[in-house]
Scaffold this motif. Structure first.
Motif, PDB file in Angstrom:
ATOM      1  N   LYS A   1       0.822  -1.204   0.000  1.00 25.72           N
ATOM      2  CA  LYS A   1       0.000   0.000   0.000  1.00 25.72           C
ATOM      3  C   LYS A   1       0.859   1.258   0.000  1.00 25.72           C
ATOM      4  N   ALA A   2       1.916   1.238   0.814  1.00 23.41           N
ATOM      5  CA  ALA A   2       2.801   2.410   0.893  1.00 23.41           C
ATOM      6  C   ALA A   2       3.549   2.625  -0.422  1.00 23.41           C
ATOM      7  N   ALA A   3       4.081   1.546  -1.009  1.00 23.09           N
ATOM      8  CA  ALA A   3       4.850   1.662  -2.243  1.00 23.09           C
ATOM      9  C   ALA A   3       3.964   2.085  -3.413  1.00 23.09           C
ATOM     10  N   ALA A   4       2.794   1.484  -3.522  1.00 23.35           N
ATOM     11  CA  ALA A   4       1.887   1.813  -4.630  1.00 23.35           C
ATOM     12  C   ALA A   4       1.458   3.271  -4.569  1.00 23.35           C
ATOM     13  N   LYS A   5       1.155   3.744  -3.370  1.00 16.63           N
ATOM     14  CA  LYS A   5       0.744   5.146  -3.194  1.00 16.63           C
ATOM     15  C   LYS A   5       1.887   6.089  -3.554  1.00 16.63           C
ATOM     16  N   SER A   6       3.085   5.745  -3.113  1.00 13.44           N
ATOM     17  CA  SER A   6       4.254   6.578  -3.387  1.00 13.44           C
ATOM     18  C   SER A   6       4.542   6.644  -4.887  1.00 13.44           C
ATOM     19  N   ILE A   7       4.485   5.502  -5.559  1.00 12.50           N
ATOM     20  CA  ILE A   7       4.766   5.450  -7.000  1.00 12.50           C
ATOM     21  C   ILE A   7       3.735   6.246  -7.789  1.00 12.50           C
ATOM     22  N   LYS A   8       2.465   6.051  -7.479  1.00 13.67           N
ATOM     23  CA  LYS A   8       1.405   6.745  -8.217  1.00 13.67           C
ATOM     24  C   LYS A   8       1.527   8.267  -8.031  1.00 13.67           C
TER      25      LYS A   8
ATOM     26  N   GLU B   1       0.379  -3.797 -10.449  1.00 12.70           N
ATOM     27  CA  GLU B   1      -0.137  -5.121 -10.090  1.00 12.70           C
ATOM     28  C   GLU B   1       0.587  -5.612  -8.847  1.00 12.70           C
ATOM     29  N   SER B   2      -0.137  -6.316  -8.005  1.00 11.60           N
ATOM     30  CA  SER B   2       0.472  -6.949  -6.840  1.00 11.60           C
ATOM     31  C   SER B   2       0.357  -8.455  -6.986  1.00 11.60           C
ATOM     32  N   SER B   3       1.437  -9.154  -6.648  1.00 12.39           N
ATOM     33  CA  SER B   3       1.428 -10.610  -6.768  1.00 12.39           C
ATOM     34  C   SER B   3       2.427 -11.201  -5.791  1.00 12.39           C
ATOM     35  N   GLY B   4       2.289 -12.504  -5.554  1.00 15.39           N
ATOM     36  CA  GLY B   4       3.269 -13.207  -4.723  1.00 15.39           C
ATOM     37  C   GLY B   4       2.719 -13.598  -3.364  1.00 15.39           C
ATOM     38  N   GLY B   5       2.327 -14.858  -3.222  1.00 19.40           N
ATOM     39  CA  GLY B   5       1.907 -15.386  -1.925  1.00 19.40           C
ATOM     40  C   GLY B   5       0.550 -14.920  -1.437  1.00 19.40           C
ATOM     41  N   ILE B   6      -0.268 -14.351  -2.309  1.00 20.02           N
ATOM     42  CA  ILE B   6      -1.577 -13.846  -1.900  1.00 20.02           C
ATOM     43  C   ILE B   6      -2.601 -14.975  -1.986  1.00 20.02           C
ATOM     44  N   THR B   7      -3.409 -15.134  -0.955  1.00 17.42           N
ATOM     45  CA  THR B   7      -4.402 -16.208  -0.902  1.00 17.42           C
ATOM     46  C   THR B   7      -5.788 -15.621  -0.645  1.00 17.42           C
ATOM     47  N   TYR B   8      -6.790 -16.481  -0.707  1.00 17.38           N
ATOM     48  CA  TYR B   8      -8.156 -16.048  -0.391  1.00 17.38           C
ATOM     49  C   TYR B   8      -8.219 -15.471   1.021  1.00 17.38           C
ATOM     50  N   GLU B   9      -7.491 -16.100   1.931  1.00 18.77           N
ATOM     51  CA  GLU B   9      -7.537 -15.668   3.327  1.00 18.77           C
ATOM     52  C   GLU B   9      -6.853 -14.326   3.550  1.00 18.77           C
ATOM     53  N   THR B  10      -5.875 -13.969   2.713  1.00 16.33           N
ATOM     54  CA  THR B  10      -5.095 -12.746   2.948  1.00 16.33           C
ATOM     55  C   THR B  10      -5.368 -11.629   1.950  1.00 16.33           C
ATOM     56  N   CYS B  11      -6.082 -11.935   0.855  1.00 10.66           N
ATOM     57  CA  CYS B  11      -6.166 -10.958  -0.247  1.00 10.66           C
ATOM     58  C   CYS B  11      -6.827  -9.648   0.149  1.00 10.66           C
ATOM     59  N   ALA B  12      -7.797  -9.679   1.070  1.00 10.41           N
ATOM     60  CA  ALA B  12      -8.488  -8.446   1.446  1.00 10.41           C
ATOM     61  C   ALA B  12      -7.529  -7.415   2.028  1.00 10.41           C
ATOM     62  N   GLY B  13      -6.447  -7.867   2.646  1.00  7.58           N
ATOM     63  CA  GLY B  13      -5.464  -6.944   3.207  1.00  7.58           C
ATOM     64  C   GLY B  13      -4.716  -6.155   2.147  1.00  7.58           C
ATOM     65  N   TYR B  14      -4.761  -6.614   0.893  1.00  8.46           N
ATOM     66  CA  TYR B  14      -4.059  -5.955  -0.206  1.00  8.46           C
ATOM     67  C   TYR B  14      -4.965  -5.001  -0.993  1.00  8.46           C
ATOM     68  N   PHE B  15      -6.246  -5.022  -0.705  1.00  5.34           N
ATOM     69  CA  PHE B  15      -7.165  -4.161  -1.449  1.00  5.34           C
ATOM     70  C   PHE B  15      -6.896  -2.697  -1.107  1.00  5.34           C
ATOM     71  N   CYS B  16      -6.628  -1.896  -2.137  1.00  2.00           N
ATOM     72  CA  CYS B  16      -6.463  -0.462  -1.920  1.00  2.00           C
ATOM     73  C   CYS B  16      -6.643   0.253  -3.254  1.00  2.00           C
TER      74      CYS B  16
END
Length: 291
Positions: free
Chosen positions: A229-236, A250-265
């Motif tokens: 979240k910090a890197a994407a915001k900074s880059i944009k 794009e975000s990728s790497g080790g994301i699962t159904y259980e953890t994906c909501a934490g990456y939503f931004c």
């Protein structure tokens, strides 16, 4: 109603022929036992699943001179209490049994992927994430078309279908080329204007180099949710200040159904997950000939 079957060309029919040939490379001894009598077989769903793969299932039995009638639609979310009849197959006994396992393998796998995709899609809607959630190219050799089809029926994006769908430059491409800039330039020289170029990046500095070189998409790989979240915001923000915002993150790497909501931004345009097609439980179906 969406008809994903209309996406299929003719190559899937050859795939089905190959699947059948793999299963009967010599004599069909069981088919000899049951003979040519006309029979009806009932397809039961015995576990939760999103029905997917009907065109492939139908083609198996079409090639064996059988006919299928469905009591459900592709994309239906089934939660049977015990077992639920969802289709009937009409044809000669040996032909039904010749296609049984191939057809069941296809619909079981495809429906399991569609169920996983539907759960992720519903979570995305519930959380209000506006980006795209996509599968990856981590599919089973020889079964990719079926698996990607299940992703679509489940409501998610297929990402690349193959290496010619988009140029993705990962760490090995970068190391072999010498730099991100050189890899992007080399790729653009052959892919032309029609294909997008994506670059896998391990840091903001690499993302900046990729964008400056003309990449259409930067993939922030293996970041934690907070780092992302910090890197994407900074880059944009940094590139918007320069007047350039025609790129996706794009975000990728080790994301699962259980953890994906934490990456939503807001700053993330695409979230890709290999777990949509990998390690997915099959849905339990059975095909029983009526007595």
């Amino acid at each position: 109603m969406v008809q994903y079957a209309h996406l299929l060309g003719t190559n899937y029919k050859q795939l089905i022929a190959d699947y059948l040939a793999e299963d009967v490379s010599g004599f069909d001894y069981g088919g000899y036992v049951v003979g040519e009598d006309e029979k009806v077989a009932i397809l039961y769903c015995k576990a939760e699943g999103v029905v997917a793969g009907i065109p492939f299932f139908d083609e198996v039995f079409k090639q064996l001179d059988c006919r299928v009638e469905w009591a459900c639609k592709e994309g239906d979310w089934l939660k049977p209490n015990g077992k639920q009849e969802i289709a009937r197959v009409y044809g000669r006994a040996r032909h039904i049994l010749l296609g049984e396992r191939t057809a069941l393998n296809i619909i079981s796998r495809c429906s399991g992927i569609a169920l996983r995709a539907r759960k992720v899609s519903d979570l995305q809607k519930a959380k209000g994430f506006k980006g795209v959630i996509a599968a990856t190219r981590k599919t089973t050799p020889g079964f990719r078309l079926v698996e990607k089809y299940g992703v679509l029926v489940g409501g998610l994006d297929t990402h690349r279908m193959d290496l010619s769908s988009m140029v993705m430059l990962k760490d090995n491409h970068i190391w072999s080329s010498g730099s991100i800039t050189k890899a992007v330039q080399n790729a653009r020289s052959v892919c032309g204007f029609a294909l997008k170029i994506e670059v896998e990046c391990q840091s903001e500095e690499e993302a900046d180099e990729a964008i400056a070189a003309g990449a259409d998409i930067v993939m922030l790989d293996n970041f934690t949710d907070e780092e992302l979240k910090a890197a994407a915001k900074s880059i944009k923000e940094r590139w918007a200040a320069k007047g350039k915002n025609h790129f996706l993150i794009e975000s990728s790497g080790g994301i699962t159904y259980e953890t994906c909501a934490g990456y939503f931004c807001e700053e993330i345009d695409v979230l890709s997950m290999s777990t949509i097609t990998q390690g997915v439980p099959h849905v339990d179906f059975s095909l029983k000939i009526s007595k």
